[in-house]
Design an enzyme around this catalytic site. Structure first.
Site: not given
Length: 399
Positions: A129, A133, A165, A177
């Site tokens: 977490g 990615s 994504e 993110d």
């Protein structure tokens, strides 16, 4: 990264992509930790993430034959594809993330990219977490920007990475993110409105305290399915109450002083009421946390972190036994002023603010209590708040 580690990685890169050092470029993108503001991003609310000093490095050698090759030390399988046929490429799952970025840059942004060899190294724990990615997406975007000779901002790279994504990988993530990974600055966190992308950098003066990420070391098996379920519940809750406000665009727009009216409208659907309550009050907590931190009240900030975890546990129900065990053990340690889950939940990490002199005690206590409750052994990562994605100077790696 030590000089010996760097030397070993350089040798591994040369085995993957032989040739001269002079045409190789190196890039870095950090992981991120969200200090407070969880599951508010896709509800149009505020978040408060920070870039880490841990992250993903990419060595990139340009090619001119329309081929891209990917290699990761975490997933040692070379993946090769043509730049004009990325959507039909096969291979290790991790490669879908950089391929998606390149695909969006070419098809939707008209970048002229002739290919390259991409070698990735990460010191981020996988599946914890901390946005590994997003880091691999953003570091790839930064590299392609340079190799294609395009002048685009880091914020644009973040948006491209999110689009990749969402559309290429098929994960319906929000912008937090990628934005934090691309836009972070050392010793500052980003106060971000996820609906408008309005943001400001807020100094994080930890003084004698340290930022500690504690990994449950449990695979987040439920995270994806529950994430989609929570999004659907939030959408359903908002559909039932949006008529109560003037110009509300999402749940996070609901002010706390309207909560009793909203709660009455959701009283017959307890789950929807709980999900909405978390979003409304978590968004408010995040705004208050930034004010508290800006005023130099680190203890007050830690208290809000603890309240955030309780809300995620009781109202949003995304913590699970392991994250609760870590947070509750952390709260028991003198010198830990705040601890909460960070990320999607059901595994991954907690983030804690711990007095530097208490770090050994903190790790020993949390490790013992966590093992007693779960039978698992946690991992601890002490990180500084670092800079966002950038290219590294050749002097840093081409010795």
């Amino acid at each position: 990264m030590s000089s010996s580690d760097l030397s070993a990685l350089w040798q591994a890169f040369e085995m993957f992509s032989p040739g001269s050092k002079t045409d190789v470029r190196m890039f870095f993108a950090p992981g991120r930790v969200n200090l407070i503001g969880e599951h508010t991003d896709y509800n149009g609310g505020h978040v408060f993430p920070a870039a880490l000093s841990l992250g993903v490095w990419a060595w990139v050698r340009p090619r001119q034959d329309g081929i891209v090759r990917f290699y990761s030390q975490a997933f040692p399988e070379v993946v090769e594809a043509r730049v004009d046929a990325l959507d039909s490429a096969t291979g290790a799952e991790y490669a879908r993330y950089p391929m998606g970025v390149i695909d969006v840059m070419q098809k939707q942004r008209s970048f002229a990219f002739a290919g390259g060899d991409f070698f990735y190294y990460s010191n981020l724990p996988n599946g914890a977490g901390l946005s590994s990615s997003a880091a691999i997406e953003v570091v790839t975007g930064c590299a392609v920007r340079v190799l294609a000779g395009e002048n685009v901002s880091n914020q644009e790279i973040a948006l491209i990475s999110q689009k990749a994504e969402n559309e290429f990988v098929g994960v319906n993530c929000g912008i937090m993110d990628q934005f934090a990974v691309a836009m972070g600055q050392a010793n500052k966190a980003i106060f971000l409105n996820c609906q408008t992308l309005d943001h400001r950098l807020v100094p994080v003066a930890l003084g004698d305290y340290r930022l500690v990420m504690t990994n449950t070391n449990k695979r987040r098996g439920l995270a994806d399915s529950k994430y989609n379920e929570r999004r659907a519940e939030c959408e359903a809750a908002f559909a039932r109450v949006k008529h109560l406000g003037d110009g509300w665009a999402n749940l996070a727009d609901i002010p706390v002083d309207m909560w009793s009216t909203v709660a009455a409208a959701l009283a017959d659907t307890p789950n929807l009421l709980k999900r909405a309550r978390h979003v409304v009050f978590e968004n408010h907590r995040t705004i208050e946390a930034v004010k508290t931190l800006s005023a130099g009240d680190l203890l007050g900030f830690g208290k809000l972190m603890n309240e955030s975890h309780v809300s995620l546990r009781d109202d949003y129900e995304v913590t699970g036994e392991e994250l609760d065990a870590l947070a509750e053990a952390s709260w028991e340690v003198d010198g830990c002023i705040g601890s909460r889950m960070t990320g999607a939940g059901f595994g991954g990490c907690t983030v804690s603010i711990v007095a530097a002199e208490q770090l050994p005690t903190f790790e020993a206590h949390v490790k013992a209590q966590y093992a007693r409750r779960t039978g698992l052994t946690p991992s601890f990562y002490v990180s500084e708040i670092g800079d966002g994605a950038h290219e590294l100077q050749k002097e840093a790696f081409a010795q």
